[in-house]
Design a protein around this motif. Structure first.
Motif, PDB file in Angstrom:
ATOM      1  N   ALA A  47       0.702  -0.961   0.003  1.00 26.13           N
ATOM      2  CA  ALA A  47      -0.322  -0.130  -0.035  1.00 26.13           C
ATOM      3  C   ALA A  47       1.068   1.302   0.033  1.00 26.13           C
ATOM      4  CB  ALA A  47      -0.495  -0.013   1.331  1.00 26.13           C
ATOM      5  N   HIS A  48       1.883   1.296   0.954  1.00 25.65           N
ATOM      6  CA  HIS A  48       2.998   2.481   0.732  1.00 25.65           C
ATOM      7  C   HIS A  48       4.292   1.986  -0.611  1.00 25.65           C
ATOM      8  CE1 HIS A  48       1.083   4.217   3.960  1.00 25.65           C
ATOM      9  NE2 HIS A  48       1.015   2.443   4.571  1.00 25.65           N
ATOM     10  N   GLY A  49       3.686   1.157  -1.368  1.00 32.46           N
ATOM     11  CA  GLY A  49       4.594   1.147  -2.699  1.00 32.46           C
ATOM     12  C   GLY A  49       5.959   0.103  -2.469  1.00 32.46           C
ATOM     13  N   GLY A  50       5.878  -0.479  -1.434  1.00 30.15           N
ATOM     14  CA  GLY A  50       7.491  -1.105  -1.632  1.00 30.15           C
ATOM     15  C   GLY A  50       6.699  -2.587  -2.023  1.00 30.15           C
ATOM     16  N   ARG A  51       7.768  -3.334  -1.613  1.00 29.73           N
ATOM     17  CA  ARG A  51       7.780  -5.517  -1.975  1.00 29.73           C
ATOM     18  C   ARG A  51       8.223  -5.449  -0.560  1.00 29.73           C
ATOM     19  NH1 ARG A  51      10.358  -6.997  -6.443  1.00 29.73           N
ATOM     20  NH2 ARG A  51      11.218  -8.039  -5.374  1.00 29.73           N
ATOM     21  N   ILE A  52       7.259  -7.231   0.239  1.00 30.95           N
ATOM     22  CA  ILE A  52       8.377  -7.973   0.331  1.00 30.95           C
ATOM     23  C   ILE A  52       8.659  -9.124  -0.079  1.00 30.95           C
ATOM     24  CG2 ILE A  52       6.226  -8.002   1.940  1.00 30.95           C
ATOM     25  CD1 ILE A  52       8.068  -9.081   4.650  1.00 30.95           C
ATOM     26  N   ALA A  53       9.407  -9.529   0.248  1.00 31.45           N
ATOM     27  CA  ALA A  53       9.448 -11.074  -0.390  1.00 31.45           C
ATOM     28  C   ALA A  53      10.563 -11.776   0.419  1.00 31.45           C
ATOM     29  CB  ALA A  53      10.477 -10.934  -1.703  1.00 31.45           C
ATOM     30  N   PHE A  54       9.787 -13.303   0.180  1.00 29.32           N
ATOM     31  CA  PHE A  54      10.813 -14.664   1.635  1.00 29.32           C
ATOM     32  C   PHE A  54      11.807 -15.027   0.868  1.00 29.32           C
ATOM     33  CE2 PHE A  54      11.292 -18.643   1.593  1.00 29.32           C
ATOM     34  CZ  PHE A  54      12.350 -19.193   3.167  1.00 29.32           C
ATOM     35  N   VAL A  55      13.085 -15.370   0.767  1.00 28.58           N
ATOM     36  CA  VAL A  55      13.663 -15.175   0.457  1.00 28.58           C
ATOM     37  C   VAL A  55      14.865 -16.114   1.075  1.00 28.58           C
ATOM     38  CG1 VAL A  55      16.601 -14.556  -0.003  1.00 28.58           C
ATOM     39  CG2 VAL A  55      14.708 -12.840   0.393  1.00 28.58           C
ATOM     40  N   PRO A  56      14.486 -17.279   0.102  1.00 30.10           N
ATOM     41  CA  PRO A  56      15.470 -18.914   0.916  1.00 30.10           C
ATOM     42  C   PRO A  56      16.991 -18.643   1.257  1.00 30.10           C
ATOM     43  CG  PRO A  56      14.353 -18.889  -1.527  1.00 30.10           C
ATOM     44  CD  PRO A  56      14.079 -17.707  -1.103  1.00 30.10           C
ATOM     45  N   THR A  57      16.813 -19.429   2.398  1.00 34.53           N
ATOM     46  CA  THR A  57      18.343 -19.762   2.939  1.00 34.53           C
ATOM     47  C   THR A  57      18.629 -21.481   3.573  1.00 34.53           C
ATOM     48  OG1 THR A  57      17.297 -18.967   5.089  1.00 34.53           O
ATOM     49  CG2 THR A  57      18.476 -17.758   3.435  1.00 34.53           C
ATOM     50  N   ASP A  58      19.792 -21.624   3.638  1.00 32.59           N
ATOM     51  CA  ASP A  58      20.137 -22.742   4.349  1.00 32.59           C
ATOM     52  C   ASP A  58      19.914 -22.427   5.611  1.00 32.59           C
ATOM     53  OD1 ASP A  58      21.403 -23.955   1.454  1.00 32.59           O
ATOM     54  OD2 ASP A  58      23.325 -22.976   2.287  1.00 32.59           O
ATOM     55  N   THR A  59      19.733 -21.505   6.388  1.00 34.41           N
ATOM     56  CA  THR A  59      19.142 -22.066   7.883  1.00 34.41           C
ATOM     57  C   THR A  59      18.514 -20.876   7.964  1.00 34.41           C
ATOM     58  OG1 THR A  59      21.262 -21.003   7.984  1.00 34.41           O
ATOM     59  CG2 THR A  59      20.809 -22.926   8.426  1.00 34.41           C
ATOM     60  N   GLY A  60      17.376 -20.730   9.184  1.00 36.04           N
ATOM     61  CA  GLY A  60      16.958 -19.731   8.753  1.00 36.04           C
ATOM     62  C   GLY A  60      15.063 -19.363   8.025  1.00 36.04           C
ATOM     63  N   THR A  61      15.049 -18.037   8.527  1.00 31.03           N
ATOM     64  CA  THR A  61      14.040 -17.619   7.414  1.00 31.03           C
ATOM     65  C   THR A  61      14.207 -16.442   7.085  1.00 31.03           C
ATOM     66  OG1 THR A  61      12.131 -18.776   8.679  1.00 31.03           O
ATOM     67  CG2 THR A  61      11.744 -16.527   6.935  1.00 31.03           C
ATOM     68  N   ARG A  62      14.262 -15.415   6.143  1.00 32.54           N
ATOM     69  CA  ARG A  62      14.712 -14.380   5.296  1.00 32.54           C
ATOM     70  C   ARG A  62      13.827 -13.723   4.865  1.00 32.54           C
ATOM     71  NH1 ARG A  62      20.985 -12.943   3.267  1.00 32.54           N
ATOM     72  NH2 ARG A  62      21.480 -13.647   5.745  1.00 32.54           N
ATOM     73  N   PHE A  63      13.648 -12.686   5.088  1.00 31.49           N
ATOM     74  CA  PHE A  63      12.917 -11.483   4.349  1.00 31.49           C
ATOM     75  C   PHE A  63      13.528 -10.165   3.449  1.00 31.49           C
ATOM     76  CE2 PHE A  63       9.826 -13.365   7.058  1.00 31.49           C
ATOM     77  CZ  PHE A  63       8.813 -14.138   5.990  1.00 31.49           C
ATOM     78  N   ALA A  64      13.099  -9.972   2.033  1.00 26.45           N
ATOM     79  CA  ALA A  64      13.830  -8.423   1.939  1.00 26.45           C
ATOM     80  C   ALA A  64      12.205  -7.795   1.551  1.00 26.45           C
ATOM     81  CB  ALA A  64      14.470  -8.951   0.982  1.00 26.45           C
ATOM     82  N   LEU A  65      12.674  -6.807   2.318  1.00 23.52           N
ATOM     83  CA  LEU A  65      11.398  -5.662   1.511  1.00 23.52           C
ATOM     84  C   LEU A  65      12.519  -4.636   0.872  1.00 23.52           C
ATOM     85  CD1 LEU A  65      10.999  -6.259   5.536  1.00 23.52           C
ATOM     86  CD2 LEU A  65       9.736  -4.707   4.965  1.00 23.52           C
ATOM     87  N   THR A  66      11.286  -4.124  -0.724  1.00 27.54           N
ATOM     88  CA  THR A  66      11.910  -3.154  -1.071  1.00 27.54           C
ATOM     89  C   THR A  66      11.462  -1.364  -1.074  1.00 27.54           C
ATOM     90  OG1 THR A  66      12.974  -4.775  -2.114  1.00 27.54           O
ATOM     91  CG2 THR A  66      12.456  -2.482  -3.589  1.00 27.54           C
TER      92      THR A  66
END
Length: 67
Positions: A47-66
């Motif tokens: 809604a604010h013009g950004g983007r969030i994506a799940f980023v696969p990793t070998d361990t844990g969880t990662r998200f990238a917010l643009t």
């Protein structure tokens, strides 16, 4: 600008990775999870013009917010 957020937990099972942003999808319903957290987060970010994506990793969880 981009912000990466990660943890060192157990990660997201491969079979769930495409569903984690779906409203009401949860693997913790018995513990009180509603499955709305990531759906709401995605809606707010977009809604604010950004983007969030799940980023696969070998361990844990990662998200990238643009922004």
């Amino acid at each position: 600008p981009m912000l990466a957020i990660s943890d060192n937990g157990t990660g997201v099972a491969q079979g769930n990775q495409t569903r984690i942003f779906d409203p009401f999808f949860t693997t913790t319903r018995e513990a009180g999870g509603t499955g709305m957290g990531l759906a709401i987060t995605r809606a707010l970010v977009e809604a604010h013009g950004g983007r969030i994506a799940f980023v696969p990793t070998d361990t844990g969880t990662r998200f990238a917010l643009t922004f």
